[in-house]
Design an enzyme around this catalytic site. Structure first.
Site, PDB file in Angstrom:
ATOM      1  N   GLY A  11     -11.845  41.298  -8.179  1.00  0.00           N
ATOM      2  CA  GLY A  11     -10.868  41.043  -9.231  1.00  0.00           C
ATOM      3  C   GLY A  11      -9.420  41.263  -8.828  1.00  0.00           C
ATOM      4  O   GLY A  11      -8.578  41.541  -9.681  1.00  0.00           O
ATOM      5  N   ASN A  13      -7.445  38.898  -7.855  1.00  0.00           N
ATOM      6  CA  ASN A  13      -6.710  37.794  -8.489  1.00  0.00           C
ATOM      7  C   ASN A  13      -6.533  38.042  -9.982  1.00  0.00           C
ATOM      8  O   ASN A  13      -5.480  37.734 -10.548  1.00  0.00           O
ATOM      9  CB  ASN A  13      -7.412  36.463  -8.235  1.00  0.00           C
ATOM     10  CG  ASN A  13      -7.116  35.935  -6.855  1.00  0.00           C
ATOM     11  OD1 ASN A  13      -6.018  35.448  -6.603  1.00  0.00           O
ATOM     12  ND2 ASN A  13      -8.075  36.067  -5.955  1.00  0.00           N
ATOM     13  N   ARG A  90     -20.189  31.295  -9.048  1.00  0.00           N
ATOM     14  CA  ARG A  90     -21.262  30.441  -9.551  1.00  0.00           C
ATOM     15  C   ARG A  90     -20.722  29.029  -9.712  1.00  0.00           C
ATOM     16  O   ARG A  90     -19.545  28.846 -10.085  1.00  0.00           O
ATOM     17  CB  ARG A  90     -21.782  30.904 -10.927  1.00  0.00           C
ATOM     18  CG  ARG A  90     -22.308  32.308 -10.970  1.00  0.00           C
ATOM     19  CD  ARG A  90     -23.504  32.541 -10.098  1.00  0.00           C
ATOM     20  NE  ARG A  90     -24.676  31.750 -10.454  1.00  0.00           N
ATOM     21  CZ  ARG A  90     -25.805  31.735  -9.759  1.00  0.00           C
ATOM     22  NH1 ARG A  90     -25.895  32.442  -8.652  1.00  0.00           N
ATOM     23  NH2 ARG A  90     -26.834  31.018 -10.145  1.00  0.00           N
ATOM     24  N   HIS A 108      -9.148  28.974  -4.329  1.00  0.00           N
ATOM     25  CA  HIS A 108     -10.073  28.938  -3.191  1.00  0.00           C
ATOM     26  C   HIS A 108      -9.302  29.275  -1.911  1.00  0.00           C
ATOM     27  O   HIS A 108      -8.228  28.712  -1.666  1.00  0.00           O
ATOM     28  CB  HIS A 108     -10.712  27.550  -3.069  1.00  0.00           C
ATOM     29  CG  HIS A 108     -11.687  27.475  -1.930  1.00  0.00           C
ATOM     30  ND1 HIS A 108     -12.981  27.951  -2.035  1.00  0.00           N
ATOM     31  CD2 HIS A 108     -11.543  27.025  -0.659  1.00  0.00           C
ATOM     32  CE1 HIS A 108     -13.590  27.788  -0.873  1.00  0.00           C
ATOM     33  NE2 HIS A 108     -12.748  27.228  -0.023  1.00  0.00           N
ATOM     34  N   ASP A 140     -13.881  20.200 -11.115  1.00  0.00           N
ATOM     35  CA  ASP A 140     -14.788  19.151 -11.579  1.00  0.00           C
ATOM     36  C   ASP A 140     -16.187  19.485 -11.071  1.00  0.00           C
ATOM     37  O   ASP A 140     -16.413  20.579 -10.536  1.00  0.00           O
ATOM     38  CB  ASP A 140     -14.298  17.749 -11.171  1.00  0.00           C
ATOM     39  CG  ASP A 140     -14.254  17.557  -9.666  1.00  0.00           C
ATOM     40  OD1 ASP A 140     -14.868  18.375  -8.939  1.00  0.00           O
ATOM     41  OD2 ASP A 140     -13.619  16.590  -9.218  1.00  0.00           O
ATOM     42  N   ASP A 144     -15.698  22.647  -5.080  1.00  0.00           N
ATOM     43  CA  ASP A 144     -14.315  22.894  -4.654  1.00  0.00           C
ATOM     44  C   ASP A 144     -13.569  21.587  -4.370  1.00  0.00           C
ATOM     45  O   ASP A 144     -12.672  21.550  -3.514  1.00  0.00           O
ATOM     46  CB  ASP A 144     -14.288  23.808  -3.409  1.00  0.00           C
ATOM     47  CG  ASP A 144     -14.832  25.208  -3.710  1.00  0.00           C
ATOM     48  OD1 ASP A 144     -14.613  25.697  -4.823  1.00  0.00           O
ATOM     49  OD2 ASP A 144     -15.474  25.793  -2.824  1.00  0.00           O
ATOM     50  N   GLU A 173      -2.399  33.876  -2.603  1.00  0.00           N
ATOM     51  CA  GLU A 173      -3.046  33.407  -3.843  1.00  0.00           C
ATOM     52  C   GLU A 173      -2.649  34.286  -5.027  1.00  0.00           C
ATOM     53  O   GLU A 173      -2.558  33.792  -6.144  1.00  0.00           O
ATOM     54  CB  GLU A 173      -4.559  33.200  -3.700  1.00  0.00           C
ATOM     55  CG  GLU A 173      -5.429  34.391  -3.552  1.00  0.00           C
ATOM     56  CD  GLU A 173      -6.931  33.999  -3.487  1.00  0.00           C
ATOM     57  OE1 GLU A 173      -7.706  34.854  -3.077  1.00  0.00           O
ATOM     58  OE2 GLU A 173      -7.324  32.861  -3.869  1.00  0.00           O
TER      59      GLU A 173
HETATM   60  C1  GAR Z   1     -10.647  35.071  -3.681  1.00  0.00           C
HETATM   61  O1  GAR Z   1      -9.994  35.113  -2.449  1.00  0.00           O
HETATM   62  C2  GAR Z   1     -11.004  33.652  -4.059  1.00  0.00           C
HETATM   63  O2  GAR Z   1     -10.132  32.714  -3.530  1.00  0.00           O
HETATM   64  C3  GAR Z   1     -12.375  33.524  -3.475  1.00  0.00           C
HETATM   65  O3  GAR Z   1     -12.988  34.776  -3.687  1.00  0.00           O
HETATM   66  C4  GAR Z   1     -12.002  35.775  -3.633  1.00  0.00           C
HETATM   67  C5  GAR Z   1     -12.202  36.695  -4.808  1.00  0.00           C
HETATM   68  O4  GAR Z   1     -11.337  37.795  -4.708  1.00  0.00           O
HETATM   69  N1  GAR Z   1     -13.103  32.453  -4.104  1.00  0.00           N
HETATM   70  C6  GAR Z   1     -13.960  31.669  -3.466  1.00  0.00           C
HETATM   71  O5  GAR Z   1     -14.258  31.812  -2.297  1.00  0.00           O
HETATM   72  C7  GAR Z   1     -14.564  30.572  -4.321  1.00  0.00           C
HETATM   73  N2  GAR Z   1     -15.236  29.605  -3.516  1.00  0.00           N
HETATM   74  P1  GAR Z   1     -11.013  38.680  -5.982  1.00  0.00           P
HETATM   75  O6  GAR Z   1     -12.321  38.976  -6.715  1.00  0.00           O
HETATM   76  O7  GAR Z   1     -10.416  39.936  -5.397  1.00  0.00           O
HETATM   77  O8  GAR Z   1     -10.042  37.929  -6.847  1.00  0.00           O
END
Ligand code: GAR
Length: 199
Positions: A11, A13, A90, A108, A140, A144, A173
């Site tokens: 979490g 992000n 998911r 991503h 969509d 990805d 990000e």
């Molecule tokens: C993030 O870096 C996100 O971009 C990636 O998982 C991480 C989650 O980090 N998502 C993917 O790879 C989706 N295909 P977080 O839980 O610390 O935000």
């Protein structure tokens, strides 16, 4: 615009969104609900600490339609108008996606269309690319593959492993995702075919 954030893990992000909201930088978006498909993950504690309603909807023990219906029910109950996938691991089907047309974004950790799916940073290091980064895109039914809203490039260093590269990508990000959410809520994103324009 009420935002629902779907998470599965750390979490960080979500925390970037929470921090942006606290600084007044997310409006007119409001974080209204956090849903995790896994119990006990740090993302849930981050939501609780910020006073944002947080619920667990487990995918385990439910078929795909039942899982998505349970997500949709929670989102509706909290008046959610747009959805952010922030480390939500998911895949969602059109059964879910059709309820929020151009109102679901994902972050991503690669420059899509390179390295979709899981372990994008490990894929980038293994491939020997010199440049990776972050992509925020509309979701969509493809993996990805939805229309790209924003990308930031991050150079790959010769001594990078997946963890060090991912850490530098995450710094970007955490900056770009809140900005995209603000623009989405402000109605500043339009999409024609694959081309997203930001006003
Ligand atoms: C993030 O870096 C996100 O971009 C990636 O998982 C991480 C989650 O980090 N998502 C993917 O790879 C989706 N295909 P977080 O839980 O610390 O935000």
């Amino acid at each position: 615009m009420n935002i629902g954030v779907l998470v599965s893990g750390q979490g960080t992000n979500l925390q970037a969104l929470i921090d942006a909201q606290a600084r007044g930088e997310l409006a007119p978006a409001t974080l209204a609900l956090v849903i995790s498909n896994k119990p006990g993950v740090p993302a849930l504690s981050r939501a609780q600490a910020a006073g944002i309603p947080a619920v667990v909807v487990e995918h385990r023990g439910r078929d795909r339609v039942a899982f998505e219906d349970a997500l949709l029910a929670e989102l509706a109950r909290h008046g959610v108008e747009a959805v952010v996938l922030a480390g939500f691991m998911r895949v969602l089907t059109s059964h879910f996606l059709d309820r929020y047309p151009l109102r679901i974004v994902n972050t991503h950790p690669s420059l899509l269309p390179a390295f979709p799916g899981v372990d994008a940073s490990a894929q980038a290091v293994a491939h020997g690319v010199k440049l990776s980064g972050v992509t925020v895109h509309f979701v969509d039914a493809s993996l990805d593959g939805g229309p790209i809203i924003a990308q930031v490039a991050v150079p790959v260093r010769p001594d990078d492993d997946a963890a060090s590269l991912h850490a530098r990508i995450q710094r970007e990000e955490h900056r770009v995702l809140p900005e995209v959410v603000r623009r989405l809520a402000a109605g500043q994103l339009s999409c024609q075919g694959r081309l997203v324009r930001a006003e």
